[in-house]
Design a protein around this motif. Sequence first.
Motif, mmCIF file in Angstrom:
data_model
loop_
_atom_site.group_PDB
_atom_site.id
_atom_site.type_symbol
_atom_site.label_atom_id
_atom_site.label_comp_id
_atom_site.label_asym_id
_atom_site.label_seq_id
_atom_site.Cartn_x
_atom_site.Cartn_y
_atom_site.Cartn_z
ATOM 1 N N UNK A 1 0.817 -1.211 0.000
ATOM 2 C CA UNK A 1 0.000 0.000 0.000
ATOM 3 C C UNK A 1 0.853 1.265 0.000
ATOM 4 N N UNK A 2 1.916 1.260 0.759
ATOM 5 C CA UNK A 2 2.755 2.459 0.869
ATOM 6 C C UNK A 2 3.508 2.762 -0.424
ATOM 7 N N UNK A 3 3.569 1.785 -1.317
ATOM 8 C CA UNK A 3 4.246 1.997 -2.604
ATOM 9 C C UNK A 3 3.253 2.263 -3.735
ATOM 10 N N UNK A 4 1.978 2.324 -3.416
ATOM 11 C CA UNK A 4 0.949 2.597 -4.424
ATOM 12 C C UNK A 4 0.809 4.098 -4.602
ATOM 13 N N UNK A 5 0.902 4.553 -5.840
ATOM 14 C CA UNK A 5 0.886 5.992 -6.088
ATOM 15 C C UNK A 5 -0.504 6.585 -5.876
ATOM 16 N N UNK A 6 -0.557 7.847 -5.488
ATOM 17 C CA UNK A 6 -1.854 8.519 -5.380
ATOM 18 C C UNK A 6 -2.620 8.516 -6.701
ATOM 19 N N UNK A 7 -1.892 8.572 -7.819
ATOM 20 C CA UNK A 7 -2.562 8.570 -9.128
ATOM 21 C C UNK A 7 -3.295 7.257 -9.363
ATOM 22 N N UNK A 8 -2.662 6.135 -8.988
ATOM 23 C CA UNK A 8 -3.315 4.832 -9.124
ATOM 24 C C UNK A 8 -4.531 4.758 -8.209
ATOM 25 N N UNK A 9 -4.379 5.207 -6.986
ATOM 26 C CA UNK A 9 -5.509 5.178 -6.056
ATOM 27 C C UNK A 9 -6.690 5.981 -6.602
ATOM 28 N N UNK A 10 -6.408 7.178 -7.106
ATOM 29 C CA UNK A 10 -7.485 8.025 -7.626
ATOM 30 C C UNK A 10 -8.172 7.381 -8.820
ATOM 31 N N UNK A 11 -7.396 6.775 -9.697
ATOM 32 C CA UNK A 11 -8.011 6.154 -10.879
ATOM 33 C C UNK A 11 -8.891 4.975 -10.476
ATOM 34 N N UNK A 12 -8.435 4.192 -9.518
ATOM 35 C CA UNK A 12 -9.233 3.057 -9.050
ATOM 36 C C UNK A 12 -10.555 3.532 -8.445
ATOM 37 N N UNK A 13 -10.505 4.571 -7.637
ATOM 38 C CA UNK A 13 -11.737 5.111 -7.054
ATOM 39 C C UNK A 13 -12.616 5.743 -8.133
#
Length: 257
Positions: free
Chosen positions: A106-118
């Motif tokens: 989780x700590x290596x997951x980029x904010x951009x990836x998180x935003x796209x998934x949401x």
Amino acid sequence: MARPLSPASRQRVTVVTGGSRGIGAATALRLARDGHHLGIGYATDEQAAARTAAVVREAGGEAVTVQVDISEADAVDRLFGTVREALGPVTGLVANAGVSGPLGRFTETSPEVMRRVVDVNVTGTLLCARRALREMSTAYGGSGGAIVNISSSAATLGSPGEYVHYAASKAAVDAMTVGLAKEFSGEGVRVNCVQPGSVLTEMHAKMGDPDRAWKKAGITPAGRPGEPEEIADAVAWLLSDAASYTSGAVLRVAGGL
């Protein structure tokens, strides 16, 4: 309270997002065999969507394909409008489109990836449900219908070390399923959800581990991954008249996991 017309008394027209491959394509074919006409939403692979449409037509259904980014409201409106114009009033939605991003801590997951998934898995599913409900709800002049959201067993397992952000997005899908079922069952629309476990699709390769489904077999009581067709069978039942008293269900199809 007047009961809405049974889908059996009219032509079933179902929108399947993420319908070009995997669970979406298997679901489109299964529904075509049940007499549905299909609106197939796809993100990028036009040829794969065309192949799904061809298989649907071979099974006796009609089909139209529409490229769509479900995180964009205008694109979702265009999807439903195109399907309605080509095939008739929409009676069902299978909200299958989703993304995960690469596997990792989780700590290596980029904010951009998180935003796209949401954006895709949560906002996109909400936008598709909103548009479908405006098509089908008796409060909006519709004749009723059914929605099946595709979640994941990750929603309750959390997927530590793999994609906690994806698991969180699918937990949101479960929550919206329950809420929408309570809000719209009285307006002739049933809303349910299927939670697949690890299924043999191309999604694992996109995450970065093509063999992931088989690796997960070791912790799955059934001892194997699922097949897309097994998920499609569950979706088909939830859309059918056999599930006429079922709304707000989150059906786990995960080999006992």
